[in-house]
Design a protein around this motif. Structure first.
Motif, PDB file in Angstrom:
ATOM      1  N   GLY A  17       0.786  -1.227   0.000  1.00  0.00           N
ATOM      2  CA  GLY A  17       0.000   0.000   0.000  1.00  0.00           C
ATOM      3  C   GLY A  17       0.814   1.271   0.000  1.00  0.00           C
ATOM      4  O   GLY A  17       0.314   2.329  -0.400  1.00  0.00           O
ATOM      5  N   ASP A  18       2.070   1.194   0.458  1.00  0.00           N
ATOM      6  CA  ASP A  18       2.900   2.400   0.527  1.00  0.00           C
ATOM      7  C   ASP A  18       4.170   2.195  -0.296  1.00  0.00           C
ATOM      8  O   ASP A  18       4.087   2.035  -1.499  1.00  0.00           O
ATOM      9  CB  ASP A  18       3.201   2.736   1.988  1.00  0.00           C
ATOM     10  N   TYR A  62       2.803  -0.900  -6.204  1.00  0.00           N
ATOM     11  CA  TYR A  62       2.962  -0.270  -4.890  1.00  0.00           C
ATOM     12  C   TYR A  62       2.187   1.040  -4.864  1.00  0.00           C
ATOM     13  O   TYR A  62       1.869   1.628  -5.896  1.00  0.00           O
ATOM     14  CB  TYR A  62       4.447  -0.016  -4.590  1.00  0.00           C
ATOM     15  N   GLY A  63       1.895   1.529  -3.654  1.00  0.00           N
ATOM     16  CA  GLY A  63       1.035   2.693  -3.519  1.00  0.00           C
ATOM     17  C   GLY A  63       1.740   4.026  -3.605  1.00  0.00           C
ATOM     18  O   GLY A  63       1.148   5.026  -3.998  1.00  0.00           O
ATOM     19  N   SER A  64       3.033   4.081  -3.227  1.00  0.00           N
ATOM     20  CA  SER A  64       3.733   5.367  -3.190  1.00  0.00           C
ATOM     21  C   SER A  64       5.013   5.324  -4.021  1.00  0.00           C
ATOM     22  O   SER A  64       5.000   5.640  -5.188  1.00  0.00           O
ATOM     23  CB  SER A  64       4.037   5.758  -1.742  1.00  0.00           C
TER      24      SER A  64
END
Length: 316
Positions: A197-198, A237-239
């Motif tokens: 998520g990050d 991935y989120g970031s």
């Protein structure tokens, strides 16, 4: 308490075998007096006496078997090896591996084995990863380690992470795939990170005063990311693929990720004036002196108070 077996094992070795809701713990005779078993069924908790340090040296904990409601928690203060020998372990209420040992901890996936760690979505303790380690964490071995982090990070290390070989597959994490402090180093192996998520990998400084990089990384706290060999793949991935408080240094190996999604000096700002921080902020140096408004800050570390929140800012 788990079942404490009396079968002979090699000196300096503890074997833990998971079987559903139970676990069998077998302790070598020469270290039996230094290990306290506080387990409950398949939730294994072992406390290693500090006096073992000068008596017998490093202990190896060999983990195998399977449980959908179990964990391995180790408390100690000496170098330790955690050997994974065909382990499938899920802890619905915390980390699958919780290593409360501030020294060097080697996590080894035994050759020819596949090992899978999974945590739950809620923790009862203030912990940060499916594999949570208080000390230096070194991954090695020629087996495979799969990790799913449902609560926060897949791997969290309060100090540095080194990966020497093994195949590491992080297939999900609520936040970062790997989150560590001091520095991160890949010397070899195959690392696949996806579904996080990050950030794929985040490297933080541990202290308030960064050290210089060193050839052997002894006592280094730079927030640097290093890759010397191996293969690293980061996707979905989120970031960011990689985020480092220090620098990102690639000297070998194969990198499969979007190079534009790499952030160096993640907490750093090239130049800053106190006014730029906004009127509600107060800035202090590490000696507690308040920086005057309108003053351009020199390179260094500063503490910024914004309302009831405090954060560290590095000016480079």
């Amino acid at each position: 308490m788990a079942t404490l077996a009396v079968n002979a094992v090699d000196d300096n070795t503890v074997e833990i075998f998971y079987n559903g809701s139970s676990a069998t713990v077998t302790v070598a005779n020469n270290i039996r007096s230094y290990i306290t078993d506080q387990s409950n069924g398949s939730h294994v908790k072992l406390v290693q006496s500090s006096s073992v340090n000068d008596k017998v040296g490093e202990i190896t904990y060999n983990l195998s078997g399977s449980s959908t409601d179990g964990e391995f928690r180790l408390e100690g203060s000496y170098k330790t090896t955690i050997e994974l020998s065909g382990l499938t372990l899920t802890n619905p209420n915390g980390p699958a591996l919780n290593i409360q040992d501030g020294k060097r901890v080697a996590v080894s996936a035994k050759k020819g084995t596949t090992n899978t760690l999974t945590d739950g979505t809620n923790y009862t303790d203030d912990l940060n990863g499916c594999l949570h380690c208080k000390g230096h964490t070194e991954f090695q071995g020629k087996g495979t380690l799969n990790i799913v982090g449902n609560y926060k990070h897949a791997i969290y290390s309060k100090e540095y992470v080194e990966i020497k070989n093994l195949t590491l597959n992080i297939t999900a994490a609520k936040k970062d795939g790997i989150h560590c402090k001091e520095y991160f180093l890949i010397k070899g192996g195959t690392i696949n990170i996806s579904g996080v998520g990050d950030d794929g990998i985040q490297v933080e400084l541990k202290g308030d005063s960064p050290t210089a990089a060193t050839a052997d990384h002894e006592d280094e706290d730079t927030g640097n990311f290093y890759m010397e060999d191996g293969e690293l793949t980061i996707s979905n991935y989120g970031s960011k693929a990689i985020k480092a408080d220090g620098s990102v240094s690639i000297s070998g190996g194969t990198q499969n990720y979007d190079k534009s999604d790499v952030v160096e000096h993640a907490t750093g700002i090239s130049s800053i004036v106190v006014d730029d921080l906004g009127g509600s902020n107060t800035v202090y140096d590490l000696n507690g002196r308040q920086m005057p408004v309108g003053k351009s800050l020199n390179k260094g570390i500063y503490i910024v108070r914004q309302g009831d929140k405090i954060k560290k800012t590095i000016v480079r």
